[in-house]
Design an enzyme around this catalytic site. Structure first.
Site, mmCIF file in Angstrom:
data_model
loop_
_atom_site.group_PDB
_atom_site.id
_atom_site.type_symbol
_atom_site.label_atom_id
_atom_site.label_comp_id
_atom_site.label_asym_id
_atom_site.label_seq_id
_atom_site.Cartn_x
_atom_site.Cartn_y
_atom_site.Cartn_z
ATOM 1 N N ASP A 525 0.830 -1.224 -0.119
ATOM 2 C CA ASP A 525 -0.021 0.032 -0.012
ATOM 3 C C ASP A 525 0.781 1.295 0.012
ATOM 4 O O ASP A 525 1.992 1.308 0.515
ATOM 5 C CB ASP A 525 -0.999 0.067 1.241
ATOM 6 C CG ASP A 525 -1.705 1.189 1.300
ATOM 7 O OD1 ASP A 525 -2.558 1.299 0.255
ATOM 8 O OD2 ASP A 525 -1.693 1.987 2.189
ATOM 9 N N HIS A 528 5.025 4.250 -3.100
ATOM 10 C CA HIS A 528 5.733 5.267 -3.588
ATOM 11 C C HIS A 528 5.949 6.073 -2.163
ATOM 12 O O HIS A 528 7.044 6.748 -2.503
ATOM 13 C CB HIS A 528 4.953 5.804 -4.557
ATOM 14 C CG HIS A 528 3.885 6.645 -4.330
ATOM 15 N ND1 HIS A 528 2.583 5.887 -4.379
ATOM 16 C CD2 HIS A 528 3.392 7.849 -3.972
ATOM 17 C CE1 HIS A 528 1.711 6.667 -3.872
ATOM 18 N NE2 HIS A 528 2.021 7.836 -3.558
ATOM 19 N N ASP A 626 -9.849 2.525 -5.075
ATOM 20 C CA ASP A 626 -9.390 4.017 -4.819
ATOM 21 C C ASP A 626 -10.393 4.885 -5.851
ATOM 22 O O ASP A 626 -10.228 6.045 -5.901
ATOM 23 C CB ASP A 626 -8.063 4.171 -4.954
ATOM 24 C CG ASP A 626 -7.373 3.621 -3.798
ATOM 25 O OD1 ASP A 626 -7.979 3.523 -2.623
ATOM 26 O OD2 ASP A 626 -6.165 3.184 -4.032
#
Length: 1530
Positions: A525, A528, A626
């Site tokens: 999750d 980045h 999302d």
């Protein structure tokens, strides 16, 4: 190498850092590291952390790989070290050069997923994943009923959001305890444990054939995590991160503003609780600027207390302290207070004392000095104030932007009035104490027991560098309010290693181990923003427990190179890609093409091939949890076609629970508390149940099945066709069976109820024969009540469903009006589809085969290709009716070819073909092929194949017609003999090639030619010497230069040999039908010196002959060439231009000596080589003035011809060329036609020439009237040229040796002197040259050397002269590479130490990348660029006058390297080892040129520094020959 093994080659390049390049490999592959050209010959060591067999992976532990050189030591072209890849994960390699680290990168090995009780493999491209929000699954005992929906609709992987205990916000990703199962899953009588979940996961794998993955969240934890209270050091708090104090003060001030606004206390200032317009926003700005900022004075955290600093400075001055500063460039700067107290910053007093120096020790001077210091401090403080002001401006802008999005924007959450629950802006820090005034709260930041609980929340920063941690010092994200903040989560502070925060690393390691123990994979999750070294450590931990861990991640870096850093370091298997990013159907189709598969009709790649950079494997999702809801974003009708497009992608695919049920809103990870529906197959559904009548569930099953079938059966070629603005057709093609599946989807990005869609749908043409309609489906409305949100269960639109029909014939389709068959070509069926009901929201999928005849032809072709590669076994069919020639393996046809035949089959340039009445194939819109033979095609295909460049004009030409195909076979059939058999075999293969669809022709044409070509090369090498057969790839490919240059044309180039000579090849003349000799002749270079009178040159032939013919084992052909040229001896010379002997020009002084050198080499290399001395030579010119005699009239043994050449030189040669004048040379001046040569009786040196002719290899004659150089040689090299003296010495020494052994009947030469005969023995002649050479040729280091005739002309010492006794004495002293030739043929002339010094100077001054500069660059006439077309008034360069005055010729480099090798051995082992490294490194550049050259050769010359010269021959015999010789010497 086992035939089935896939091997990839990674060529290492010096200083090549490839950490941003992704190399993906599969388990079972072999990876070979090979040396790139810059590294060959050098001491390279490769290190990797891929574990040795039986060892456990440790990221920090590197081992060295051992080198293998399968072919021995002559060069490094095949040297490799290897890894057998058996374990998935991310591995690093690097290599060092000596002790210096030079380059490196990563390799990522994919996991192998196993599913089912039998553990069968689930290929990555077959994955169909569905995401479930764990909290919506309800109590654990109900999970199976809810998960069953995924099983029944064909998914094979479930992604669970975290199953841990959630934080207060109830967000799926805000975890209160990473180690505890969410207690909500337990029911009153049964506690849910990890082992319960593990048992379910195992059941799903074994019984349902489904794998399970779940998230790992490393970046943050819920604000109310119990363990965080015990271990506040795990967050970024004001004790361990004091740089956040100013941001915390601002955050509290904004919270107090929220409370005032919420309580209506700011209404008078224009800010009511409900923000509605720009006036309210501007009033917020005003309050912050006028009330908050002046009150909290953030700049003070960055400033110096002026009075304190001045006082301190004054005290130091009064004590007479001096500066100890060393660097005068250091200026006074503010030193930030590490504790971030107001006015806590300081300055470096040392720098202050050095900057502000009083002019005396008096109090006035000190006072003045302090004032200057005070002024500077105030300036620095003012700069800090300005800097803080910039931060404050950004903070206000970000704050107002957030308010606009949250309260006013149409696409925002519209939070309503400001309250403590919905504050003005989300808080950036935790505050677990009673609220006090701003001032009282601030006092706590310096109390560690309280400040440690003020922790920074996590979030994300738009456009930030993902590799930078925004909470670390140096970042002002929190102060500038740039964080889009998650107020329910605290950002975790790991530091750089486990010791920096032991509890946190240990806690998260346990969390990872639980996950890896029970799940088949993880989703990283917020990947980045996760510190990359943390994720790396945790995944290493996970892979210890589960080697084949499936790792997926979402990266929002927006940059492929940055993505690759994450994929490389973490070993990410699949990156999540979203179809929702597509703004129209065209873009959605492009994404399908981008994320997987090869183009349809792609070339077959060899099993051993270079490792190519890849893009990350995709997990392509029609929607992620999302994403906004596509029904809101597009329309309900689009769910089916977009899902179809995604499921046709050749990669992993996925969706989110709710999409298939047509839930008309985003299922929020934060606020959704209802449960998913359960599966109920019966017709009557209660609330909270679904079946195939619901949404698009029935269609999803069909699509998932299809996706898995296509992945499993190797449909890995993809074509995407944008039929019109809404219709996308995706083809998946299987390259083995050539079956295709074509899915046509009509998307509905706009709602069909409100937007216009045409009823006219374009017709579609589908190549091949449609076997069936796999499925057709339409989204339709049905009569049901309108959507009403269920309170307990997540429900979808009731009024939409779909009609689905599977595995039907076209005639039964409701979407198609009619399907006609058109025949496009003789073997190409195309079905034309006319649609009737392809309404928006519908899809139809066809299964298409080739037309039966084409299918059979492909099968037969594949059957015949199996002899070249087992790859073609699948899809092959036995061939019962093929041409008889195909019953023979191609290898046995190829093995009947001679090397001269191979020259016809593989090579021959345009000029050679034209001589036979043909030409090279010209590709329209491109260029003619370099060769008419197969190499011409292979050179082009070698560029096209790795890139699958199917749009290349070459491929276009193949698809458009049979012209090239027919050219290839017919050209060979017309040649008769063994060549014709190759042509017939190709023609028989092409019969089948012509029966397959045109789009497949490039791929199979390539496969046929690659098979034939590699077999032909093998057949060639089998006829060559063991040096070639056991040699490296470089040696083998160079040796093909011998085949390239040595051929037999329509007309013989060589004069006839003596009829009494054995083993001379004959053929029947096509025109006269009489027997004629057909000896191989050697072309000087292609394309300029390849045919007719300009093909054969004495000098070129004999410089090239040792390398191209003796080293490669072509002894008989070499003998014939030596004897044929011997037959043309006249005036004691061998002709330069042979002109079949009858048009020969005897204008060169060196060819005869190269001829003698070749005879010597022949005798030494060839078994029983001395026999050649007794072979008959048919003299064409028995006397100097004889007319040409036919072969057999005057025969002499070769040894007599050799003696004549020696004798005539000692007597002196002096004649005028026949037909002198413009008819034989339009540039030569009259005096130039006078040829002289002889031997100096004193020194034994051969001499000759005059200043108007050029009798050595540097033979450029001036041609420009403008520059006034016509008729003047650029390099006459008259006198004694150094290489001729060396060649003569070599010949004399050899003949002396033979005469002593009584193999050669003459002991010397006899000349008349003053009327009486005098004999000069070979012994005497040999001693004379030996005694005088160094004395007269070496340019001594001693300026007073008595042997130096012209000391004023010396400009380099320690070198050997280029000539001795030139008519222009300065020419003797020019540094050129010719002395290295003498060093190789007569090394005894040189003192090793002197020779070595001279070679070092030559290396420094003359060595280029591929060749040797022909003149010292320090020479005033040096010019390294040869341009034969340039005609100007520059004497030195016009019309290529500088041909040998600088351009870098290749053939001298062979002699230079051989000389270095020879003398380095005499100097010592260390120098020898270094020399071998240097030589291998130089040769690697020739290897690269050879590999890249479409001519597959080495050029005649290059311009300076290795630049391409357009006037050079592209491949030159002597260039290839000398490189083979140095490889032979190595």
């Amino acid at each position: 190498m086992p035939s089935g093994k896939e091997t990839r080659l990674l060529h290492l390049g010096e200083m090549e850092k490839l950490d941003k390049t992704l190399f993906r490999l599969e388990q079972g592959f072999e990876l070979q590291f090979r040396l790139g050209p810059t590294l060959q010959g050098k001491p390279v060591t490769v290190y990797t952390n891929y574990p040795a067999s039986g060892e456990v992976f440790d990221r920090q532990k590197f081992r060295t790989l051992s080198w293998h050189n399968p072919t021995g030591k002559e060069d490094d072209s095949d040297k490799y070290c290897k890894l057998d890849l058996q374990i998935s994960g991310s591995y690093q390699y690097y290599f060092s050069l000596g002790n210096e680290k030079s380059g490196g990168g990563y390799i990522v090995v994919d996991p192998i997923l196993h599913v089912g009780a039998d553990n069968h493999v689930l290929p990555l491209d077959c994955v169909t994943l569905q995401t479930f929000l764990a909290k919506c699954l309800g109590p654990f005992h109900e999970w199976e009923d809810r998960l069953k929906v995924a099983k029944e609709t064909g998914y094979n992987m479930i992604h669970f959001t975290p199953l841990q205990k959630l934080g207060l916000s109830r967000s799926c990703y805000s975890l209160a305890d990473q180690l505890e199962v969410n207690p909500e899953f337990s029911s009153h009588n049964k506690k849910c444990t990890w082992s319960d979940i593990g048992a379910l996961v195992e059941k799903l794998k074994n019984e349902w054939n489904m794998l399970c993955v779940t998230d790992v969240v490393y970046n943050h934890t819920a604000t109310n995590s119990e363990w965080l209270r015990m271990h506040p050091e795990c967050g970024y708090n004001l004790v361990n991160s004091p740089h956040l104090k100013p941001a915390w003060v601002l955050d509290r001030a904004l919270w107090h503003l929220t409370c005032m606004v919420a309580d209506g206390k700011c209404t008078a200032k224009g800010v009511p609780p409900l923000i509605e317009n720009d006036h309210h926003l501007n009033s917020i700005r005003k309050i912050i600027w006028e009330d908050i900022y002046p009150k909290i004075k953030l700049w003070e955290f960055f400033q110096v207390d002026v009075n304190t600093a001045v006082q301190q400075f004054k005290t130091l001055l009064s004590q007479g302290k001096m500066s100890t500063k060393s660097d005068p460039n250091q200026h006074l700067q503010i030193v930030q207070d590490p504790d971030y107290r107001r006015f806590g910053c300081t300055v470096d007093m040392n720098i202050a004392l050095a900057t502000f120096i009083p002019n005396s020790n008096g109090p006035a001077a000190i006072e003045e000095c302090c004032n200057w210091f005070r002024k500077r401090i105030e300036e620095l403080n003012a700069e800090q104030y300005r800097q803080t002001n910039h931060h404050q401006e950004q903070a206000v802008n970000c704050l107002v932007g957030t308010v606009v999005y949250e309260r006013l924007a149409g696409n925002g959450p519209k939070l309503g009035p400001i309250s403590r629950k919905y504050p003005l802006v989300t808080r950036y820090f935790t505050y677990p104490f009673k609220e006090l005034s701003v001032e009282e709260e601030e006092s706590m930041i310096h109390q560690p027991d309280k400040a440690c609980y003020f922790m920074a929340h996590n979030g994300w920063v738009m456009g930030d560098d993902p590799l930078r941690n925004f909470a670390e010092p140096g970042s002002n994200v929190y102060l500038r309010r740039e964080l889009i903040c998650w107020g329910d989560s605290v950002k975790l502070r790991y530091g750089n290693k486990p010791e920096d925060c032991p509890y946190l690393w240990a806690h998260m390691k346990k969390y990872t181990e639980i996950t890896a123990k029970y799940f088949h994979g993880v989703r990283l999750d917020n990947c980045h923003s996760t510190p990359i070294h943390v994720a790396e450590y945790m995944l290493d931990t996970a892979r210890k427990l589960r080697a084949d861990l499936y790792v997926v991640a979402e990266l929002f870096t927006g940059n492929e190179e940055l993505d690759n850093i994450f994929v490389n370091r973490l070993g990410i298997t699949s990156l999540i890609r979203e179809a929702m990013t597509a703004y129209n159907s065209h873009e959605e189709g492009r994404l399908v093409y981008r994320f997987g598969g090869e183009p349809v009709g792609s070339f077959v790649q060899p099993r051993l091939r270079p490792l190519m950079p890849a893009i990350a494997h995709a997990l392509f999702m029609d929607i992620t949890h999302d994403n906004e809801c596509p029904i809101q974003h597009r329309s309900a009708y689009d769910a089916l076609p977009s899902a179809m497009i995604v499921s046709m992608a050749c990669c992993a695919t996925g969706s989110t629970k709710g999409y298939d049920e047509l839930v008309p809103h985003q299922i929020s990870v934060v606020s959704e508390e209802r449960f998913y529906s359960k599966w109920n197959p019966s017709a009557l559904l209660s609330p909270g149940e679904v079946n195939f009548q619901t949404g698009i569930l029935a269609g999803r099953l069909a699509m998932n099945r299809l996706h898995q079938e296509l992945g499993a059966k190797g449909f890995n070629q993809v074509y995407v066709d944008q039929v019109d603005e809404d219709i996308v057709a995706v083809t998946r093609h299987c390259p083995n069976t050539h079956q295709s599946v074509v899915a046509v989807s009509r998307t509905a990005f706009r709602d069909p109820k409100t937007a216009f869609y045409s009823n006219e749908v374009p017709e579609m043409c589908i190549p091949g024969k449609i076997e069936e309609v796999v499925l057709e489906a339409r989204t339709i409305e049905r009569s049901a009540g309108p959507y009403k949100r269920d309170e307990r269960f997540i429900n979808g639109l009731p009024n939409f469903t779909m009609e689905l029909r599977e595995h039907i014939q076209i005639k039964d389709s409701k979407i198609i009006k009619q399907a006609g068959t058109a025949i496009k070509g003789p073997n190409e069926f195309v079905q034309e589809i006319e649609f009737e009901k392809l309404t928006p929201g519908s899809v139809i999928v066809f299964r298409v085969s080739l037309d039966p005849k084409a299918q059979e032809a492909v099968g037969v072709l594949r059957n015949h290709l199996v002899q070249f590669s087992p790859h073609f076994k699948s899809g092959s069919l036995p061939d019962d009716h093929s041409a008889p020639i195909l019953k023979t393996l191609f290898f046995s046809i190829a093995s009947k070819l001679t090397l001269a035949d191979l020259n016809q089959v593989l090579y021959r340039c345009e000029a050679e073909e034209q001589e036979d009445g043909g030409g090279c194939y010209n590709i329209p819109n491109w260029s003619p092929l370099k060769y008419a033979g197969l190499q011409g095609l292979m050179s082009v295909m070698a560029d096209i194949r790795p890139k699958n460049d199917l749009g290349h004009p070459f491929c276009d030409n193949l698809r458009s017609g049979d012209w090239m195909i027919d050219y290839v076979s017919n050209r060979l059939i017309s040649r008769a003999g063994a060549c014709a058999e190759v042509g017939k075999w190709l023609k028989a293969m092409f019969v089948y090639l012509k029966r397959i669809p045109r789009y497949l022709i490039p791929c199979y044409f390539d496969a046929i030619l690659v098979g034939a070509y590699t077999t032909l090369l093998d057949a060639g090498w089998r006829q060559m010497s063991s040096f070639v057969q056991n040699g490296s790839t470089f040696v083998k490919h160079l040796s093909m230069g011998s085949v390239q240059m040595c051929g037999i044309g329509k007309y013989s180039c060589l004069p006839d040999l003596s009829p009494s000579l054995h083993d001379v090849p004959y053929r029947l003349n096509e025109i006269t039908n009489e027997k004629e000799q057909c000896c191989v002749s050697l072309a000087a270079g292609l394309p300029h010196f390849s045919s007719g009178i300009f093909r054969s040159w004495g000098r070129d032939t004999f410089i090239a002959l040792r390398g191209l013919m003796l080293v490669t084992g072509r002894y008989l052909e070499a003998r014939n060439i030596i004897l044929a040229f011997g037959g043309t001896l006249r005036h004691g010379l061998i002709p330069n231009l042979l002109g079949q002997g009858t048009h020969a020009r005897y204008n060169c002084r060196d060819a005869v000596w190269w001829w003698l050198q070749c005879i010597q080499d022949y005798c030494k290399i060839v078994p029983n080589g001395l026999d050649i001395l007794r072979c008959p030579v048919s003299r064409m010119y028995p006397g100097d003035d004889s007319s040409p005699q036919p072969a057999g009239i005057v025969d002499q043994p070769l040894y007599e011809v050799i003696q004549e050449a020696m004798q005539r030189h000692m007597e002196g040669i002096n004649f005028r060329e026949r037909n002198a004048g413009p008819q034989i040379d339009q540039n030569m001046r009259d005096e130039g036609f006078n040829v002289t040569a002889g031997v100096d009786r004193e020194t034994g040196f051969v001499f000759g020439g005059n200043r108007f002719n050029c009798g050595t290899w540097m033979d450029k004659m001036g041609e420009s009237d403008k520059a006034r150089n016509r008729g003047i040689p650029a390099t006459p090299r008259d006198g004694s040229a150094v290489e001729i003296v060396g060649l003569c010495k070599s010949a004399v020494r050899w003949l002396l040796d033979l005469s002593r052994k009584n193999v050669f009947p003459f002991h010397g030469v006899t000349v008349k002197r003053h009327g009486k005969e005098e004999t000069i023995t070979y012994d005497e002649w040999n001693r004379k040259i030996q005694g005088h050479f160094e004395r007269l040729f070496f340019v001594s280091e001693n300026p007073a050397d008595p042997n130096e005739k012209h000391p004023t002309l010396v400009h380099k010492r320690g070198i050997y002269k280029d000539s001795y006794g030139a008519s222009s004495p300065w020419c003797d002293y020019q540094l050129r590479p010719n002395f290295t030739i003498a060093m190789v043929v007569a090394p005894e002339l040189f003192t090793p130490e002197r020779a070595w010094k001279a070679l070092q100077i030559a290396e420094e001054k003359l060595l280029g990348p591929l060749g040797m500069k022909t003149l010292d660059p320090d020479d005033m006439v040096y010019c390294g660029v040869y341009d034969n077309a340039l005609d100007n008034d520059n004497y030195n360069v016009a019309r290529g006058f500088n041909y040998h005055q600088g351009p870098e010729w290749l053939w001298p480099i062979g002699y230079f390297l051989r000389a270095k090798l020879y003398f380095s051995k005499l100097i010592g082992p260390e120098i020898y080892a270094k020399t071998v490294v240097m030589i291998k490194n130089v040769l690697s550049r020739h290897y690269v040129h050879l590999e890249r050259s479409s001519w597959k050769g080495l050029p005649e010359l290059t311009n300076e520094n290795g630049q391409y010269c357009p006037f050079s021959c592209e491949t030159q015999a002597w260039s290839i020959g000398v490189i083979l010789e140095i490889l032979y010497d190595l």
